[in-house]
Design an enzyme around this catalytic site. Structure first.
Site, short mmCIF file in Angstrom:
data_model
loop_
_atom_site.label_atom_id
_atom_site.label_comp_id
_atom_site.label_asym_id
_atom_site.label_seq_id
_atom_site.Cartn_x
_atom_site.Cartn_y
_atom_site.Cartn_z
N LEU A 102 43.26 41.26 31.68
CA LEU A 102 44.33 41.01 30.70
C LEU A 102 45.38 40.03 31.23
O LEU A 102 46.19 39.53 30.46
CB LEU A 102 44.98 42.32 30.27
CG LEU A 102 44.00 43.38 29.71
CD1 LEU A 102 44.78 44.59 29.18
CD2 LEU A 102 43.13 42.82 28.60
N ARG B 70 44.85 37.12 32.00
CA ARG B 70 44.54 35.79 31.48
C ARG B 70 43.66 35.81 30.21
O ARG B 70 43.63 34.83 29.47
CB ARG B 70 43.82 34.96 32.55
CG ARG B 70 42.49 35.55 32.95
CD ARG B 70 41.97 34.99 34.26
NE ARG B 70 40.71 35.63 34.61
CZ ARG B 70 40.60 36.87 35.09
NH1 ARG B 70 41.67 37.60 35.28
NH2 ARG B 70 39.41 37.36 35.37
N LYS C 86 33.12 43.19 25.57
CA LYS C 86 33.96 42.04 25.21
C LYS C 86 33.55 41.42 23.88
O LYS C 86 34.40 41.06 23.06
CB LYS C 86 33.86 40.97 26.31
CG LYS C 86 34.68 41.31 27.53
CD LYS C 86 34.70 40.17 28.52
CE LYS C 86 35.57 40.53 29.70
NZ LYS C 86 35.51 39.51 30.76
N CYS D 96 36.38 32.97 40.56
CA CYS D 96 37.75 33.40 40.28
C CYS D 96 37.97 34.83 40.73
O CYS D 96 39.05 35.20 41.19
CB CYS D 96 38.04 33.30 38.79
SG CYS D 96 38.18 31.61 38.22
N CYS E 236 -0.52 29.05 59.49
CA CYS E 236 -0.71 27.73 58.90
C CYS E 236 -0.29 26.73 59.99
O CYS E 236 -0.47 27.00 61.17
CB CYS E 236 0.11 27.57 57.62
SG CYS E 236 1.87 27.79 57.85
#
Lengths: 97, 470
Positions: B160, B162, B175, B282, B427
């Protein structure tokens, strides 16, 4: 020939010409040996380009003249006719008198 | 016999005859006889289920047949049947919409035309967090006709700071659901579709193909590359933005301009992602809450420009904003001919595993044996199997007496590989044999395989210096 708007929806955003008026116009044309080749309507806020609603309601082989009147002042007019793909194409016109 | 009056729009089908005489005793007969005489008229006079369409009115003399006996209306010899088209039209908005969008419509450079394009456009917003919040609010308010929202997350109180789309009441709810509710309250004239799921290679193309424009508001590299590649593969413009701490970036990728030129995409800037962990998210590095508000709004602006065709789109240009110094820069960039998805020789032709691509999948380990240990086993004469997965030409150059099963043949030759004793696979240097062991373990249930560390090269350089090395 001016006719009234009989659209059952909001008349500010939709128009419909009464069948009876259309019939009268055709008879009138026939009497004077003319042909009813199209109709005109105004766009009060829009340009003289047809809207999607105009296109969906349009008939082929018929001309639609749109007159743009923003703020009730004439700005432009354009003729339109459906092409074979059901899209409007602009028509060239000449005013004789 | 009745006279039928054909309206101008339909006269083309009657060889430009206005009046046609038709033998019929009622209206239905008139129409069916008319259509059998002029078959091209059929689609205008009948709906697919054989009814008279709503846009056609039939009059007998001066009365609408709806006021008479409809199709059964009887006709006399002197009756005139008129086919009358319903002429209608109007603007593409309701009165309420026109009032709502008035401040757009009255801008001369925007007007009804641009507003109509917004209404017709379908925009997919991927991620409804910091960037998605302001972007969705402005796109919904502006009248984007269809908005899709992809997000798998639920609202958390720490969002909340942002994510202004949500409030305390929404904490703990998905959401996309909270977003849809809020946006519908803001603008009931638009359609919102939600995808409460992760955006992955499995669902990306199916979701993106339904939209005209994609807006990427995600916060990690794997999704950014996924969004980019999905947009390039499907030819959709990708309005991109990202934020970190005090800095934001915006660009429009894969944009088709009016000349039909396709603009550069994310991989023209960054063909490959940074190593994992180098650039924090972030969640790890933090972000100033108002920054996504600024950058998400600029992103919404670019979506609106792409959708409406108004203005110069930020294509081939990369906008950066530093909130601390207020320095903004717009850098130009071009298509890179070596772009792996849209360059001259593309190597990516479908979506890939982006977690793996971004180095996020920890590489699985296999059991190993060193050259020294192997040598010891040989000296001791232990019972084990030795397999070489290289190609025959390599085997010819140098070998240590192993059974040759080239890597590509392994899945088809599993019956040659023992399950009862230890099997050493090698290999040239250890890479291909590791791959082969992982495949055999995953698909065929082997648990007795050992990878020779450093491969045949390591072994012969220690124990057979005379052997050829390649």
């Amino acid at each position: 020939m001016p006719v009234s708007n009989v659209s059952p929806d909001c008349k500010e955003v939709r128009f419909e010409i009464a069948s009876r008026d259309f019939l009268v116009a055709e008879r009138l044309a026939e009497k004077d040996n003319l042909e009813l080749t199209g109709i005109y309507h105004t766009h009060l806020i829009d340009s003289a380009y047809p809207s999607e609603t105009d296109r969906m309601s349009a008939f082929p082989n018929f001309s639609y003249l749109i007159i743009s009147l923003p703020n009730l002042r004439f700005s432009e007019m354009r003729f339109w006719r459906l092409n074979s793909n059901n899209q409007f194409e602009e028509e060239v016109f000449e005013i004789l008198n | 016999m009745a006279s039928v009056y054909i309206p101008t729009p339909l006269r083309k089908f009657t060889n430009n005859t206005a009046k046609v005489e038709i033998q019929a005793s009622n209206v239905d007969e008139v129409l069916s006889n008319l259509v059998s005489q002029f078959p091209d008229m059929k689609k205008h006079l009948y709906t697919s289920d054989g009814k008279i369409p709503s846009f056609i009115n039939i009059f007998v003399d001066d009365e609408d047949i709806r006021n008479l006996q409809e199709g059964a209306t009887d006709l006399s010899d002197r009756s005139v049947v008129s086919i009358v088209p319903a002429i209608a039209g109007g603007v593409d908005f309701s009165k309420e919409e026109l009032a709502r969008y008035n401040r757009h419509i009255i801008i001369p450079e925007f007007g009804m035309e641009a507003q109509r394009k917004l209404k017709a456009s379908k925009v997919l917003v991927i991620g409804s967090g910091g960037l998605g919040s302001p972007m969705l609010l402005y796109l919904a308010a502006a009248g984007i006709g269809t908005i899709g929202i992809v997000d798998f997350d639920v609202v958390d109180d720490s969002n909340l700071q942002r994510q202004v789309l949500y409030g305390v009441k929404e904490v703990g709810t998905p959401k996309v659901e909270s977003a849809k509710k809020r946006l519908t309250e803001l603008n009931p004239h638009i359609t919102i579709k939600t995808y409460n799921e992760m955006f992955t290679s499995a669902n990306a193309l199916d979701i993106v193909k339904e939209y005209d424009i994609v807006a990427d508001g995600t916060d990690n590299f794997q999704t950014r590359y996924l969004v980019n590649d999905a947009c390039v593969l499907l030819g959709k413009p990708n309005v991109y933005a990202s934020i970190f701490q005090f800095e934001g970036q915006v660009s429009v990728f894969n944009y088709l301009d009016e000349n039909g030129e396709r603009g550069p995409n994310y991989r023209d800037l960054y063909a490959y992602p940074p190593p994992p962990g180098l650039v924090p998210s972030c969640a790890e590095g933090g972000v100033l809450g108002v920054l996504p508000g600024i950058i998400g709004s600029i992103q919404a602006l670019e979506v609106i420009k792409v959708a409406s065709g108004v203005g110069d789109v930020l294509s081939g240009r990369f906008f950066t904003f530093d909130a601390l110094t207020f320095q903004t820069r717009t850098l130009n960039f071009r298509k890179n001919p070596n772009n792996p998805i849209s360059g001259e020789k593309p190597t990516i032709t479908g979506l890939i595993d982006y977690e793996e691509f971004c180095g996020l999948k920890a590489e699985k380990q296999v059991k190993e044996i060193t050259a020294d240990e192997l040598h010891q086993w040989m000296i001791e004469g232990r019972d084990f199997q030795l397999i070489d997965v290289r190609e025959p030409y390599e085997y010819d150059i140098v070998n240590i007496g192993a059974e040759l099963i080239p890597l590509s043949d392994l899945p088809y030759e599993t019956d040659k590989i023992s399950k009862d004793k230890k099997v050493v696979v090698h290999c040239k240097m250890g890479g291909r044999s590791k791959k082969g062991i992982m495949e055999l373990e995953a698909k065929f249930g082997f648990d007795n395989l050992y990878n020779l560390k450093g491969g045949v090269i390591e072994y012969v350089s220690n124990y057979d210096p005379e052997a050829s090395i390649y």
